[in-house]
Structure formats: C-alpha cells, structure tokens
Design an enzyme around this catalytic site. Structure first.
Site, short mmCIF file in Angstrom:
data_model
loop_
_atom_site.label_atom_id
_atom_site.label_comp_id
_atom_site.label_asym_id
_atom_site.label_seq_id
_atom_site.Cartn_x
_atom_site.Cartn_y
_atom_site.Cartn_z
N ASN A 92 40.02 46.69 29.77
CA ASN A 92 39.70 46.60 31.19
C ASN A 92 40.61 47.52 31.97
O ASN A 92 41.74 47.78 31.56
CB ASN A 92 39.86 45.15 31.66
CG ASN A 92 39.39 44.94 33.09
OD1 ASN A 92 38.43 45.55 33.53
ND2 ASN A 92 40.07 44.07 33.81
N HIS A 94 42.48 47.67 35.63
CA HIS A 94 42.87 46.76 36.71
C HIS A 94 43.64 47.54 37.76
O HIS A 94 44.51 48.34 37.41
CB HIS A 94 43.73 45.62 36.16
CG HIS A 94 44.13 44.64 37.21
ND1 HIS A 94 43.25 43.72 37.73
CD2 HIS A 94 45.30 44.45 37.86
CE1 HIS A 94 43.87 43.00 38.65
NE2 HIS A 94 45.12 43.43 38.75
N SER A 121 46.24 49.85 35.71
CA SER A 121 46.60 49.57 34.33
C SER A 121 45.34 49.41 33.49
O SER A 121 44.39 48.75 33.92
CB SER A 121 47.39 48.26 34.24
OG SER A 121 48.52 48.26 35.07
N ASP A 130 44.12 39.06 33.20
CA ASP A 130 44.92 40.29 33.32
C ASP A 130 46.24 40.21 32.57
O ASP A 130 47.28 40.67 33.06
CB ASP A 130 45.17 40.61 34.81
CG ASP A 130 43.88 40.88 35.56
OD1 ASP A 130 42.93 41.39 34.95
OD2 ASP A 130 43.82 40.57 36.76
#
Length: 173
Positions: A92, A94, A121, A130
């Site tokens: 992912n 972020h 990130s 996260d």
C-alpha cells in the site's frame, strides 16, 4: 493506480497490471484501466457482509492471476480473514512518513503538529492499520503557508514516483 499502470506499460517493468479493482463502481481508475485493455472488477460493499464482499474480491484477484496486490486509494480496512490469504503479497501507499500519522487526515495532522516535513510510505499490508514493514519513503518539506491541500498535492507527486519503483523492486525480491 495510473502511475502503476503507466510504469507497467514500459518494456523494462517487472510487473504487469492484470486487474484493476475498486469498491466504487464509478471510480475513474476503472475507465482508465479499461481504456488500456486491462481487466476491471467493481463491487460496492454496501449491503454485503464483509466476508462475502472480500470473497468476491479474492475470487476476482485469483481468477485474474494476481500475484501481488498493490492498493492505491483503497480506504477500507481489510479483514483478518483476507490478509493472511495474501500474506506478504499486499502493498500500500500511505500519505505520511509512517509510523507517524496512520489513518486519515495525515497532511493536516503533520501541519498541526508543526512538522518540518511530511511524505509518503510504501508498506506491506498486515492486519493492523498502516503497520506493516516499510519498504520505501519519500520526504516532502512542509512550506510556510501550506494547507492540507497544497501539501497533499506535493506528496501525491512523490507517491507517483515512489510507488511504481518500489513495487518493481518488491516483486523482484
């Protein structure tokens, strides 16, 4: 998503985008992908039990032959039932320098805290929000007079540079 697709169109890219999926059937990314001949899948979670919704996504990913899931703009938490089936194969992007500012409103929170910089990130997705291993980060200075929107625009430009490169490195590890 568009940055990942654009990178995949280069002959030297080690990954191929085989499916673009969204929880929003009217998402612009679906039309973008379809226009490039990439398969799409859309399923709104409204009125569907989470397990059933995630089973539909899982089926579409597996039917398309997906090896790694690259989340982009996906604002839903994946369940502890879904994540283990794809352990270490979901990444992912972020919009913060994790582990700072997990979750939402990252730019406003960084500005309110008086931080000198923000950023983005790329991380491995785990069951915790996260919290997976950080694969790469890009830093962006917070300028005097920045609003959440102006900072978000500069961070987004870095996301578009960082994510394709990091995904390419990750799939060839």
């Amino acid at each position: 998503m568009a940055a990942l697709v654009a990178a995949a169109e280069r002959t030297d890219c080690p990954y191929e985008v085989v499916l673009v999926a969204s929880d929003k059937p009217d998402a612009a990314g679906l039309a973008h992908a379809a226009g490039r001949g990439i398969a799409t899948f859309a399923c709104s979670p409204k009125g569907i039990p989470k397990a059933e919704y995630e089973a539909a996504i899982d089926g579409a990913l597996r039917d398309a032959g997906v090896g790694t899931i690259a989340l982009a703009g996906y604002m839903r938490l994946l369940s502890p039932g879904f994540v283990p089936a794809w352990r270490d194969r979901i990444v992912n992007i972020h919009p913060s320098l994790l582990p700072r500012y997990k979750g939402l409103d990252t730019h406003a929170r960084a500005i309110a805290a008086g931080d000198a910089e923000a950023g983005c990130s790329v991380h491995v997705v785990t069951e915790e929000l996260d919290a997976g291993s950080i694969l790469a980060q890009a830093r962006v200075p917070i300028l005097p007079g920045d609003s959440a929107d102006t900072l978000a625009a500069r961070v987004l430009a870095e996301e578009h540079r960082l994510y394709p490169r990091t995904l390419a490195e990750y799939v060839t590890r």
